[in-house]
Structure formats: C-alpha cells, structure tokens
Design a protein around this motif. Structure first.
Motif, short mmCIF file in Angstrom:
data_model
loop_
_atom_site.label_atom_id
_atom_site.label_comp_id
_atom_site.label_asym_id
_atom_site.label_seq_id
_atom_site.Cartn_x
_atom_site.Cartn_y
_atom_site.Cartn_z
N SER A 43 0.82 -1.22 0.00
CA SER A 43 0.00 0.00 0.00
C SER A 43 0.85 1.27 0.00
N LEU A 44 2.02 1.23 0.64
CA LEU A 44 2.87 2.42 0.68
C LEU A 44 3.40 2.77 -0.71
N GLU A 45 3.92 1.77 -1.42
CA GLU A 45 4.47 2.04 -2.76
C GLU A 45 3.38 2.38 -3.77
N MET A 46 2.17 1.82 -3.59
CA MET A 46 1.06 2.20 -4.47
C MET A 46 0.83 3.70 -4.38
N ALA A 47 0.82 4.22 -3.14
CA ALA A 47 0.57 5.65 -2.94
C ALA A 47 1.67 6.48 -3.57
N ARG A 48 2.91 6.06 -3.33
CA ARG A 48 4.04 6.81 -3.86
C ARG A 48 4.06 6.81 -5.40
N PHE A 49 3.76 5.65 -5.98
CA PHE A 49 3.79 5.51 -7.44
C PHE A 49 2.76 6.44 -8.09
N GLY A 50 1.55 6.44 -7.54
CA GLY A 50 0.48 7.28 -8.09
C GLY A 50 0.88 8.74 -8.08
N GLN A 51 1.52 9.14 -6.98
CA GLN A 51 1.92 10.54 -6.83
C GLN A 51 3.00 10.92 -7.85
N ASN A 52 3.91 10.00 -8.10
CA ASN A 52 5.04 10.31 -9.00
C ASN A 52 4.74 10.09 -10.47
N THR A 117 -7.59 3.01 6.60
CA THR A 117 -8.63 3.82 7.24
C THR A 117 -9.21 4.79 6.22
N SER A 118 -10.34 5.41 6.59
CA SER A 118 -10.97 6.37 5.68
C SER A 118 -10.16 7.67 5.64
N ALA A 119 -10.47 8.50 4.65
CA ALA A 119 -9.80 9.81 4.54
C ALA A 119 -10.11 10.66 5.77
N GLN A 120 -11.32 10.55 6.32
CA GLN A 120 -11.69 11.34 7.51
C GLN A 120 -10.85 10.96 8.71
N VAL A 121 -10.65 9.64 8.89
CA VAL A 121 -9.84 9.18 10.02
C VAL A 121 -8.40 9.64 9.84
N LYS A 122 -7.89 9.56 8.63
CA LYS A 122 -6.52 10.05 8.38
C LYS A 122 -6.41 11.54 8.69
N ALA A 123 -7.49 12.28 8.36
CA ALA A 123 -7.47 13.73 8.60
C ALA A 123 -7.43 14.03 10.09
N ARG A 124 -7.91 13.13 10.91
CA ARG A 124 -7.92 13.34 12.37
C ARG A 124 -6.58 12.94 13.00
N ALA A 125 -5.70 12.32 12.18
CA ALA A 125 -4.46 11.76 12.73
C ALA A 125 -3.28 12.72 12.61
N ASP A 126 -2.28 12.48 13.44
CA ASP A 126 -1.00 13.20 13.31
C ASP A 126 -0.11 12.49 12.30
N TRP A 127 -0.17 11.16 12.30
CA TRP A 127 0.66 10.35 11.41
C TRP A 127 -0.19 9.25 10.78
N VAL A 128 0.13 8.93 9.52
CA VAL A 128 -0.39 7.71 8.89
C VAL A 128 0.79 6.77 8.71
N VAL A 129 0.61 5.48 9.01
CA VAL A 129 1.69 4.51 8.77
C VAL A 129 1.15 3.30 7.99
N THR A 130 2.04 2.53 7.43
CA THR A 130 1.68 1.26 6.79
C THR A 130 2.36 0.15 7.60
N SER A 131 2.06 -1.09 7.23
CA SER A 131 2.66 -2.20 7.98
C SER A 131 4.19 -2.18 7.84
N GLY A 132 4.66 -1.68 6.69
CA GLY A 132 6.10 -1.64 6.44
C GLY A 132 6.82 -0.52 7.17
N SER A 133 6.07 0.43 7.71
CA SER A 133 6.72 1.59 8.33
C SER A 133 6.33 1.81 9.78
N ALA A 134 5.34 1.08 10.28
CA ALA A 134 4.78 1.34 11.62
C ALA A 134 5.86 1.26 12.71
N PHE A 135 6.69 0.22 12.65
CA PHE A 135 7.69 0.03 13.70
C PHE A 135 8.64 1.23 13.80
#
Ligand code: 13P
Ligand code: SF4
Length: 316
Positions: A43-52, A117-135
C-alpha cells in the motif's frame, strides 16, 4: 473479438491512465499492471507511485482506502477504483464519529493511524503509517517522548507496542482475513515441514506472530521468499501474494498457513473478499464508463495529506 487484456491495454493508453495494483488482487490484474507501465506493490508504494506518475488517470486495483490515499496525494488527477464496495474490515471498524471522540478523550497522545482507514480518520491523525513503516515511526515517536493513540488494527498495534515498548493505547479493530490464522494448526504444519521458514503479516494474532521467522509487510514477505536460503515457506497472509512470490522464487515451495481450527468458519480462507471484487471485467468497464471516481472534501484532503506526507518524507 480482442482479448479483454488487449482491450484494457488500449483503453489505458487512450485515456492516459496507469493501473496500480495491490499484491492481493487477481493475478491477471497484477500481470496487466506491470505489462502496461503500472505497478504491483504494497500500500505504501502504491501511494508513492500514483503521486510520482505522469498519468492523468490512476486506476486503483485494490480497496477503497488505497484509492482515497492516491486521490489525497494527487488531487489534480482523476482516481478510479474498480468497485466502490471494495472496502476493508479495518476501515469499517473505525467510524470517524467514534474515533474522533476517542481522540478527544486523550488529547495528550499523538494519533497514529494505519493506512487502512478512511480519509476522515486520516485527517484526524497526526501520522499515517503502513505495515512496512509502523515500527520505525513508533520507535521515532517513542524516542521523542510521545505517548501514542493507535488505530485501528489491534494486532499490528500490539506487535509494534511489544517491539518498541512505546506507550500505546490501542483501538480494537482487526483484519477479517489475517485474524483467521490459527496458532495450533500452524504448529502442526511447522512440525510437518520442519525445514520451512514461517512468514507472517503483522495483522495476524499475537500467538501466530510469535511462531514466525519473519514478520513484515507484503513487500517484506516477498523479499524473504526471494532472499532467504530455505526452499520451503509457510505463509500467513492473503494468498493473492503467491503470484509475486512464485515469480521471484519459481523453484521454492510455498504453503498456505492454516485458517482452520477452533473458532474459524472456513478451512482455508486467506483471501480478502474485497480484494476479490477487483476483476478484469470491472477494470475494463471502469475505464470505459469513468465510474467509481474517488472524491474527497478539500479540507479533509489537506489534513489527511499532512499525515500521509509525514510518512512519505520519513520513509524517503
Ligand atoms: P501492506 O501495506 O503490507 O501491503 O498491507 C495492506 C493490507 O491491506 C494487508 O492486509
Ligand atoms: Fe483490509 Fe484485511 Fe482485506 Fe487487507 S486483507 S484489505 S486489511 S480486510
């Protein structure tokens, strides 16, 4: 009549579109994404790829939160998902109203949410993480003296909490696919194949994670199959991932971790019903009709982008 794959290829070109697929979707979509200049990834690389990407239209073969993340990062592009109803139990388990109240009750905590999570939940957060970056993100926050409010996956949260020793208050959501893996039957399988390495996605229950040789994101598990010396692997994650694993290590033996056992409602059901909604047919019809477009309110988008961008910068 042209093969459906050929029709999709032509439509992608005609619409200046790129196909971005998750490892869990239908093998045919994964092959097509790579053959047409798109990507198959976590999911992390999908997001990055779309942006680039330079494409004006991003077609997301995955689940809704992946489409939303792509739109948050690329608001000027059109983002389409293959089925509007393809959601995720973690997203469903974390409605914004209750989650927001939970955050309000703990203003002293840094809010860290999983990408599922939904866009609304992300908007309420300070950080978003993926399974590859959470730690790494949680470790960084702990070093900086932060107490954490984590949502929504209790298993991933618990895994990160144990590994980092951070002060984490956990929301109690779960992935319906990974929660079905059973420790007792996994031990039986490990006894049958003592030469095998066991690979587990951290959305699985603690007692299953405890039996793993490798715990990691979808990309980390694929890399383990490719790089480790074992020839046999027991794999506790969605079985859509087997396509990429076979591709990177064609001679290795891959075995599905068992989902049967006390409390399970099927014998081997490690496949996400929402990921399975992505088909060649709805890929073509989405491209032809322009249906299933993702729209996000500008204010929500801005806030969610801040939380996601922190992750992208942190993992750059
Ligand atoms: P990854 O970030 O590891 O690709 O996981 C996404 C997901 O939905 C796992 O179930
Ligand atoms: Fe969500 Fe689990 Fe499906 Fe991944 S596998 S999309 S976490 S329900």
């Amino acid at each position: 009549m042209l093969l459906i794959q050929e029709q999709i290829k032509t439509a992608l070109k005609a619409r200046d579109a790129v196909l971005v697929a998750h490892y869990y979707v239908d093998t045919k979509l994964q092959i097509l994404a790579e053959a047409t200049g798109g990507i198959v990834s976590d999911s992390l690389e999908m997001a990055r790829f779309g942006q680039n990407s330079n494409a004006n239209l991003i077609i997301v073969a995955g689940v809704k939160f992946m489409g939303e993340t792509a739109k948050i990062l690329s608001p000027e592009k059109t983002v389409l998902v293959l089925d509007n109803n393809a959601t995720c139990s973690l997203d469903e388990d974390c409605p914004i109203e209750t989650f927001s109240k939970f955050c309000d009750q703990h203003p002293d905590r840094t809010v860290v949410v999983y990408a599922n999570t939904s866009a609304q939940v992300k908007a309420r957060a300070d950080w978003v993480v993926t399974s590859g970056s959470a730690f790494n993100v949680v470790k960084h926050l702990k070093i900086n003296g932060k107490k954490i409010l984590w949502a929504p996956d209790k298993h991933l949260g618990n895994y990160v909490k144990n590994k980092t020793g951070a002060d984490m208050l956990l929301w109690q959501g779960a992935c319906v696919v990974h929660e079905r893996f059973k420790a007792k039957t996994l031990i039986q399988l490990q006894n049958k194949y003592p030469e095998a390495a066991t690979l587990v996605h951290p959305e699985s229950p603690q007692e299953v994670v405890d039996l793993a040789d490798v715990v990691g994101s979808t990309t980390a598990l694929i890399n383990a199959v490719k790089n480790r010396k074992e020839q046999t692997f027991i794999i506790a994650t969605d079985n859509g991932i087997f396509h990429k694993m076979h591709e990177v290590a064609p001679n290795k033996k891959l075995i599905e971790a068992p989902t049967m056992g006390v409390g399970a409602d099927c014998e081997s059901c490690a496949h996400c019903e929402w990921m399975a909604m992505n088909t060649l047919e709805n890929c073509l019809s989405t491209l032809q009709t322009g249906n299933n477009e993702i729209f996000i309110n500008a204010n929500i988008r801005k806030k969610a982008k801040n939380a996601i961008q922190k992750l992208l910068d942190f993992t750059a």
